[in-house]
Design an enzyme around this catalytic site. Structure first.
Site, PDB file in Angstrom:
ATOM      1  N   ARG A 264      -9.699   1.392   8.463  1.00  0.00           N
ATOM      2  CA  ARG A 264      -9.193   0.074   8.810  1.00  0.00           C
ATOM      3  C   ARG A 264     -10.206  -0.742   9.597  1.00  0.00           C
ATOM      4  O   ARG A 264      -9.916  -1.862  10.008  1.00  0.00           O
ATOM      5  CB  ARG A 264      -7.934   0.222   9.654  1.00  0.00           C
ATOM      6  CG  ARG A 264      -6.682  -0.311   8.940  1.00  0.00           C
ATOM      7  CD  ARG A 264      -5.497   0.101   9.760  1.00  0.00           C
ATOM      8  NE  ARG A 264      -4.307  -0.643   9.496  1.00  0.00           N
ATOM      9  CZ  ARG A 264      -3.306  -0.194   8.737  1.00  0.00           C
ATOM     10  NH1 ARG A 264      -3.396   0.931   8.097  1.00  0.00           N
ATOM     11  NH2 ARG A 264      -2.216  -0.918   8.615  1.00  0.00           N
TER      12      ARG A 264
ATOM     13  N   LYS B 223       0.830  -1.222   0.000  1.00  0.00           N
ATOM     14  CA  LYS B 223       0.000   0.000   0.000  1.00  0.00           C
ATOM     15  C   LYS B 223       0.857   1.262   0.000  1.00  0.00           C
ATOM     16  O   LYS B 223       0.670   2.146  -0.830  1.00  0.00           O
ATOM     17  CB  LYS B 223      -0.929   0.042   1.228  1.00  0.00           C
ATOM     18  CG  LYS B 223      -1.939  -1.074   1.298  1.00  0.00           C
ATOM     19  CD  LYS B 223      -2.892  -0.897   2.483  1.00  0.00           C
ATOM     20  CE  LYS B 223      -2.209  -0.835   3.838  1.00  0.00           C
ATOM     21  NZ  LYS B 223      -1.550  -2.085   4.260  1.00  0.00           N
TER      22      LYS B 223
ATOM     23  N   ARG C  52      11.839  -6.286   5.200  1.00  0.00           N
ATOM     24  CA  ARG C  52      11.904  -4.870   5.557  1.00  0.00           C
ATOM     25  C   ARG C  52      12.511  -4.701   6.963  1.00  0.00           C
ATOM     26  O   ARG C  52      13.233  -3.739   7.219  1.00  0.00           O
ATOM     27  CB  ARG C  52      10.503  -4.236   5.508  1.00  0.00           C
ATOM     28  CG  ARG C  52      10.538  -2.745   5.852  1.00  0.00           C
ATOM     29  CD  ARG C  52       9.228  -2.061   5.549  1.00  0.00           C
ATOM     30  NE  ARG C  52       8.174  -2.481   6.466  1.00  0.00           N
ATOM     31  CZ  ARG C  52       6.899  -2.113   6.367  1.00  0.00           C
ATOM     32  NH1 ARG C  52       6.525  -1.335   5.366  1.00  0.00           N
ATOM     33  NH2 ARG C  52       6.009  -2.532   7.229  1.00  0.00           N
TER      34      ARG C  52
ATOM     35  N   ARG D 283      11.888  -1.699  11.695  1.00  0.00           N
ATOM     36  CA  ARG D 283      10.651  -1.186  12.302  1.00  0.00           C
ATOM     37  C   ARG D 283      10.208  -2.080  13.448  1.00  0.00           C
ATOM     38  O   ARG D 283      10.221  -3.309  13.328  1.00  0.00           O
ATOM     39  CB  ARG D 283       9.546  -1.137  11.223  1.00  0.00           C
ATOM     40  CG  ARG D 283       9.058   0.265  10.952  1.00  0.00           C
ATOM     41  CD  ARG D 283       8.161   0.304   9.746  1.00  0.00           C
ATOM     42  NE  ARG D 283       6.829  -0.210  10.014  1.00  0.00           N
ATOM     43  CZ  ARG D 283       5.819  -0.074   9.175  1.00  0.00           C
ATOM     44  NH1 ARG D 283       5.991   0.563   8.027  1.00  0.00           N
ATOM     45  NH2 ARG D 283       4.634  -0.565   9.468  1.00  0.00           N
TER      46      ARG D 283
ATOM     47  N   ARG E 164      -0.780  -8.309  13.447  1.00  0.00           N
ATOM     48  CA  ARG E 164      -1.292  -7.347  12.462  1.00  0.00           C
ATOM     49  C   ARG E 164      -2.147  -8.048  11.408  1.00  0.00           C
ATOM     50  O   ARG E 164      -3.162  -7.518  10.970  1.00  0.00           O
ATOM     51  CB  ARG E 164      -0.126  -6.611  11.797  1.00  0.00           C
ATOM     52  CG  ARG E 164       0.538  -5.604  12.731  1.00  0.00           C
ATOM     53  CD  ARG E 164       1.935  -5.239  12.290  1.00  0.00           C
ATOM     54  NE  ARG E 164       1.992  -4.541  11.029  1.00  0.00           N
ATOM     55  CZ  ARG E 164       3.100  -4.424  10.296  1.00  0.00           C
ATOM     56  NH1 ARG E 164       4.229  -4.970  10.698  1.00  0.00           N
ATOM     57  NH2 ARG E 164       3.077  -3.760   9.168  1.00  0.00           N
TER      58      ARG E 164
HETATM   59  P1  B4P Z   1       3.701  -1.907   2.373  1.00  0.00           P
HETATM   60  O1  B4P Z   1       2.535  -2.797   2.266  1.00  0.00           O
HETATM   61  O2  B4P Z   1       3.770  -0.765   1.435  1.00  0.00           O
HETATM   62  O3  B4P Z   1       3.724  -1.560   3.909  1.00  0.00           O
HETATM   63  P2  B4P Z   1       2.926  -0.479   4.687  1.00  0.00           P
HETATM   64  O4  B4P Z   1       2.307   0.546   3.816  1.00  0.00           O
HETATM   65  O5  B4P Z   1       3.926  -0.004   5.636  1.00  0.00           O
HETATM   66  O6  B4P Z   1       1.689  -1.214   5.322  1.00  0.00           O
HETATM   67  P3  B4P Z   1       1.370  -1.611   6.790  1.00  0.00           P
HETATM   68  O7  B4P Z   1      -0.052  -2.032   6.769  1.00  0.00           O
HETATM   69  O8  B4P Z   1       2.365  -2.621   7.210  1.00  0.00           O
HETATM   70  O9  B4P Z   1       1.660  -0.371   7.732  1.00  0.00           O
HETATM   71  P4  B4P Z   1       0.890   0.961   8.097  1.00  0.00           P
HETATM   72  O10 B4P Z   1       1.923   2.004   8.082  1.00  0.00           O
HETATM   73  O11 B4P Z   1      -0.320   1.199   7.252  1.00  0.00           O
HETATM   74  O12 B4P Z   1       5.102  -2.613   2.108  1.00  0.00           O
HETATM   75  C1  B4P Z   1       5.658  -3.626   2.879  1.00  0.00           C
HETATM   76  C2  B4P Z   1       7.027  -4.058   2.329  1.00  0.00           C
HETATM   77  O13 B4P Z   1       6.859  -4.775   1.123  1.00  0.00           O
HETATM   78  C3  B4P Z   1       7.989  -2.928   1.998  1.00  0.00           C
HETATM   79  O14 B4P Z   1       9.244  -3.256   2.502  1.00  0.00           O
HETATM   80  C4  B4P Z   1       8.034  -2.868   0.492  1.00  0.00           C
HETATM   81  O15 B4P Z   1       9.288  -2.480  -0.019  1.00  0.00           O
HETATM   82  C5  B4P Z   1       7.744  -4.300   0.101  1.00  0.00           C
HETATM   83  N1  B4P Z   1       7.021  -4.397  -1.165  1.00  0.00           N
HETATM   84  C6  B4P Z   1       6.004  -3.603  -1.584  1.00  0.00           C
HETATM   85  N2  B4P Z   1       5.584  -4.012  -2.811  1.00  0.00           N
HETATM   86  C7  B4P Z   1       6.335  -5.103  -3.145  1.00  0.00           C
HETATM   87  C8  B4P Z   1       6.358  -5.978  -4.273  1.00  0.00           C
HETATM   88  N3  B4P Z   1       5.530  -5.826  -5.330  1.00  0.00           N
HETATM   89  N4  B4P Z   1       7.247  -6.998  -4.260  1.00  0.00           N
HETATM   90  C9  B4P Z   1       8.105  -7.161  -3.227  1.00  0.00           C
HETATM   91  N5  B4P Z   1       8.130  -6.367  -2.133  1.00  0.00           N
HETATM   92  C10 B4P Z   1       7.257  -5.344  -2.101  1.00  0.00           C
HETATM   93  O16 B4P Z   1       0.373   0.685   9.596  1.00  0.00           O
HETATM   94  C11 B4P Z   1       1.243   0.492  10.682  1.00  0.00           C
HETATM   95  C12 B4P Z   1       0.493   0.573  12.007  1.00  0.00           C
HETATM   96  O17 B4P Z   1      -0.066   1.921  12.195  1.00  0.00           O
HETATM   97  C13 B4P Z   1      -0.735  -0.336  12.192  1.00  0.00           C
HETATM   98  O18 B4P Z   1      -0.361  -1.633  12.626  1.00  0.00           O
HETATM   99  C14 B4P Z   1      -1.539   0.457  13.263  1.00  0.00           C
HETATM  100  O19 B4P Z   1      -1.018   0.252  14.562  1.00  0.00           O
HETATM  101  C15 B4P Z   1      -1.312   1.899  12.876  1.00  0.00           C
HETATM  102  N6  B4P Z   1      -2.378   2.399  11.997  1.00  0.00           N
HETATM  103  C16 B4P Z   1      -2.215   2.806  10.688  1.00  0.00           C
HETATM  104  N7  B4P Z   1      -3.391   3.186  10.171  1.00  0.00           N
HETATM  105  C17 B4P Z   1      -4.335   3.033  11.150  1.00  0.00           C
HETATM  106  C18 B4P Z   1      -5.746   3.240  11.208  1.00  0.00           C
HETATM  107  N8  B4P Z   1      -6.430   3.683  10.152  1.00  0.00           N
HETATM  108  N9  B4P Z   1      -6.381   2.972  12.379  1.00  0.00           N
HETATM  109  C19 B4P Z   1      -5.700   2.541  13.451  1.00  0.00           C
HETATM  110  N10 B4P Z   1      -4.384   2.307  13.452  1.00  0.00           N
HETATM  111  C20 B4P Z   1      -3.684   2.539  12.321  1.00  0.00           C
END
Ligand code: B4P
Length: 187
Positions: free
Chosen positions: A88, A13, A127, A133, A144
């Site tokens: 979410r 995402k 990652r 992280r 998660r």
């Molecule tokens: P991503 O999937 O891009 O990771 P993310 O955006 O950080 O999503 P995530 O759900 O984990 O975290 P968020 O910050 O939203 O990528 C993951 C990895 O995969 C990266 O290393 C990337 O390089 C790699 N990758 C991507 N595409 C690839 C491909 N095609 N092939 C290979 N590798 C690839 O949330 C974190 C925390 O914040 C939550 O747990 C929660 O505590 C809080 N939070 C966020 N939003 C919230 C909400 N709305 N309500 C309540 N809590 C919330």
């Protein structure tokens, strides 16, 4: 474009939101990034969010909703936005409707980026080696994914029921996934 981007942790995402933001000229608003910036800055919001994030739990809705409402009221979101990681859970989705209603706008599309559990776990562990992280450890990733299945996955039915859902395969290389997303949004 007014869009939400759904998908399990590690689906890509954040990676894809940055690219779509550039392609469509709208801000990518990532609740995770905003929380992480606040944690880094040691703000009261960051201190509150940190314990939930480190445990793999959702930050409480009242904190998250207020933060998103304020962000959507900023000028750069007036002509469109891409919400990454929000809503979410169903309560956040209802609250988003209320925010958009108050702003007199509506969502155009809800994009679900799909990826299986083995793949997302592998990506997040990779990652962890690079970025260190706190929430990318194996037990927290498991938590998660559970939270995603219980709280977030039902949103796909919610948006499908409104005819807004588009599903995009998140497997494959990053450019390939971007091309699929651009094609899906342009439909
Ligand atoms: P991503 O999937 O891009 O990771 P993310 O955006 O950080 O999503 P995530 O759900 O984990 O975290 P968020 O910050 O939203 O990528 C993951 C990895 O995969 C990266 O290393 C990337 O390089 C790699 N990758 C991507 N595409 C690839 C491909 N095609 N092939 C290979 N590798 C690839 O949330 C974190 C925390 O914040 C939550 O747990 C929660 O505590 C809080 N939070 C966020 N939003 C919230 C909400 N709305 N309500 C309540 N809590 C919330």
């Amino acid at each position: 474009m007014r869009a939400v981007l759904l998908g399990p942790p590690g689906a890509g995402k954040g990676t894809q939101a940055a690219r779509l933001s550039e392609r469509f000229g709208v801000p990518a608003i990532s609740t995770g990034d905003i929380f992480r910036a606040n944690v880094k800055g040691g703000t009261p919001l960051g201190r509150r969010a940190q314990e939930y994030m480190n445990a793999g739990a959702l930050v409480p809705d009242e904190v998250t909703n207020a933060m998103v409402r304020a962000r959507l009221e900023e000028d750069d979101a007036a002509a469109g936005f891409l919400l990454d990681g929000y809503p979410r859970n169903p309560e956040q989705a209802v609250e988003l409707d209320s925010m958009l209603g108050d702003l007199g706008v509506a969502l155009d599309v809800a994009i679900e980026l799909t990826a299986d559990v083995d793949e997302v776990t592998a990506r997040l562990l990779k990652r962890a080696e690079i970025e260190g992280r706190a929430d990318d450890t194996e037990p927290v990733i498991r938590k998660r994914l559970e939270v995603y299945a219980t709280s977030t996955a039902p949103l796909t039915a919610f948006y499908a029921g409104r005819g807004l859902l588009v599903q995009v395969d998140g497997l494959g290389d990053i450019d390939e996934v971007t091309a699929r997303l651009v094609a899906a949004v342009a439909r």
